[in-house]
Scaffold this motif. Sequence first.
Motif, short mmCIF file in Angstrom:
data_model
loop_
_atom_site.label_atom_id
_atom_site.label_comp_id
_atom_site.label_asym_id
_atom_site.label_seq_id
_atom_site.Cartn_x
_atom_site.Cartn_y
_atom_site.Cartn_z
N SER A 1 0.85 -1.19 0.00
CA SER A 1 0.00 0.00 0.00
C SER A 1 0.87 1.23 0.00
CB SER A 1 -0.88 0.00 1.25
OG SER A 1 -1.44 1.28 1.44
N CYS A 2 0.47 2.23 -0.79
CA CYS A 2 1.23 3.48 -0.82
C CYS A 2 1.12 4.20 0.53
CB CYS A 2 0.76 4.37 -1.96
SG CYS A 2 -1.01 4.50 -2.06
N THR A 3 0.04 3.94 1.27
CA THR A 3 -0.20 4.63 2.54
C THR A 3 0.33 3.86 3.75
OG1 THR A 3 -2.36 4.90 1.50
CG2 THR A 3 -2.04 6.05 3.55
N PHE B 1 9.18 11.56 1.04
CA PHE B 1 7.76 11.36 0.79
C PHE B 1 6.88 12.24 1.68
CE2 PHE B 1 9.78 7.27 -0.31
CZ PHE B 1 9.34 7.14 -1.61
N GLY B 2 5.61 12.31 1.36
CA GLY B 2 4.67 13.06 2.18
C GLY B 2 3.23 12.67 1.86
N LEU B 3 2.95 11.36 1.89
CA LEU B 3 1.60 10.94 1.52
C LEU B 3 0.65 11.02 2.70
CD1 LEU B 3 -0.19 10.02 -0.72
CD2 LEU B 3 0.52 7.68 -0.35
N ALA B 4 0.89 10.23 3.74
CA ALA B 4 -0.06 10.15 4.84
C ALA B 4 0.69 10.13 6.17
CB ALA B 4 -0.92 8.91 4.70
N ALA B 5 -0.06 10.36 7.25
CA ALA B 5 0.51 10.24 8.60
C ALA B 5 -0.64 9.98 9.55
CB ALA B 5 1.24 11.52 9.00
N ALA C 1 2.52 16.00 5.13
CA ALA C 1 1.77 14.88 4.57
C ALA C 1 0.44 15.40 4.04
CB ALA C 1 1.51 13.82 5.64
N GLY C 2 -0.07 14.74 3.02
CA GLY C 2 -1.31 15.19 2.41
C GLY C 2 -2.56 14.68 3.11
N PHE C 3 -2.43 13.69 3.98
CA PHE C 3 -3.61 13.02 4.55
C PHE C 3 -3.24 12.63 5.98
CE2 PHE C 3 -6.78 9.49 4.66
CZ PHE C 3 -7.84 10.07 3.99
N VAL C 4 -3.77 13.34 6.96
CA VAL C 4 -3.38 13.10 8.35
C VAL C 4 -4.60 12.65 9.16
CG1 VAL C 4 -2.33 14.10 10.42
CG2 VAL C 4 -1.59 14.88 8.16
#
Length: 496
Positions: free
Chosen positions: A295-297, A424-428, A447-450
């Motif tokens: 998963s990318c996340t 990277f900076g996708l999720a956290a 991150a784009g999705f926290v």
Amino acid sequence: MSDNLELNPRALAARLSGKHLIDGQLVGSLSGRTFDVINPATREVIAQSPYGEAADVSSAVESAAAAQKSWAKVKARERGRLISECGRRLMEHVEELGRLVALETGKALRTESRVEASVLADAFTFYGGLGSEIKGETIPFDTNMLTMTVPQPIGVVGAIIPWNVPMLLMALKIAPALVAGNSVVVKSAEEAPLAVLRVAEIMNQVLPPGVFNIISGFGPECGAPLVVHPKVAKISFTGSVETGKLVAKAAAEKIVPVTLELGGKSPMIIFADADLDRVVNGAISGMRFTRQGQSCTAASRMFVHEDIHDAFVERLIARVNALKMGDPLDEATDIGTIISKGQYETVKRYVELGKNTPGAVANVCNKLPDDPRLADGLFLQPVIFTNMTNDMTLCQEEIFGPVTCVIKWSDYETMLSEANGTDFGLAATVWTNDLKLAMDAIHRLEAGFVQVNQNLVVQAALPYGGVKKSGLGKEASLEAMIEHFTKKKTIIINMT
Ligand code: NAI
Ligand code: MG
């Protein structure tokens, strides 16, 4: 139940073998060439995929370009109604699609594949309801002028998708693109061309021919010609950073917009006051252990406060050990296989590298299945690396397998700068009951999705996408449809 429901995934794979879907028809590649589609749990060949090349791409794009002209004239609300109808039909096929995607990807049916199939249908239902929401603005620029913006379809959208969640990731691109009046050509992932083809077939019962086409083939031979095709006016890509760069460069040559959803190395930040049971559940779902971490996340870096570190690690290992690895199509199975031999070798290399990293401790979990039918299957034991530091390669590179790194922390500022310390900076995710601490971390995480105190997967209606090398643009929302699948025209009418 629908009368053409096919619950035997092997029979369905055989029927779909060797086909693209172009202009409403299942067709082979123009060259006649094919390659094997493999069940990663047994390594048996379950079907052929057409070996798509530039000529197949052209045929699909020409069909899409012709169909788009009349599709754009259909009222937006009616386009939405048709996409909702696709969602309704796909919902009737959840079981069938779940089994097929389990067969070709090795993702367990109960924990992953059936879930993907139902979320896929829901994405169509969500976007189908948004047809009338495609609207512009009026601007009070001058009392003698009527000034407004109108969102218009872009034209033919080219979408390139990966294999990890192929149906859902496709839906998040094509449903908004189609509702917005574009036609679409998808290049499926070479490892997982079948379930998405079946989705296309069901959609083509509803949509005019040529509005939605899907072709299969390898990246350089089939994906690259789609990106450079002069009639493809927008590209939406999900996959690796390296391929994303190539796609963005090719889009730059044509000056066409591109949306990129690339990888991640997402931190899960656990404070000392966090509820341990909730956190461990969150770590299981966040790391996507039941999807073999593909998963990318994936919560692939777990920053755990020193006060609860040992208790957390002990419980996490116990929980991962309790998951059942086995035949993806078996209802009792929690964890299936890695997608392909290539990915299997890549993940194994990372595990070896981790084991050879001074200081790092490898906690190898779970048991490989003992069923002799699965002896050649691409099963891999999950590994929880502890005693990690953020500068180690395993903490910096996306592994895309069942491998997570636990980093013990005590100083908040140091931990936060490490959490932000990757490309990277996708999720956290942040785990604490202290709102003040949570708010500080929310604002400062790159991150784009926290999320706080949960670790949900992508949800329709919530804008999803990364910053830094994790990508460009958002998906999954109304905003995504209007910003990424329409072009804005400014109109000024002088009344004097
Ligand atoms: P990839 O980025 O090479 O493949 C994704 C898609 O791009 C596939 O459909 C592929 O055929 C296509 N593609 C490959 N080369 C292309 C080119 N030159 N032009 C146009 N299209 C091209 O990813 P791959 O090889 O499957 O996996 C490698 C790594 O990428 C994984 O280990 C993981 O780290 C990352 N990845 C990230 C995903 C995400 O969800 N963000 C999904 C899949 C992989
Ligand atoms: Mg690749």
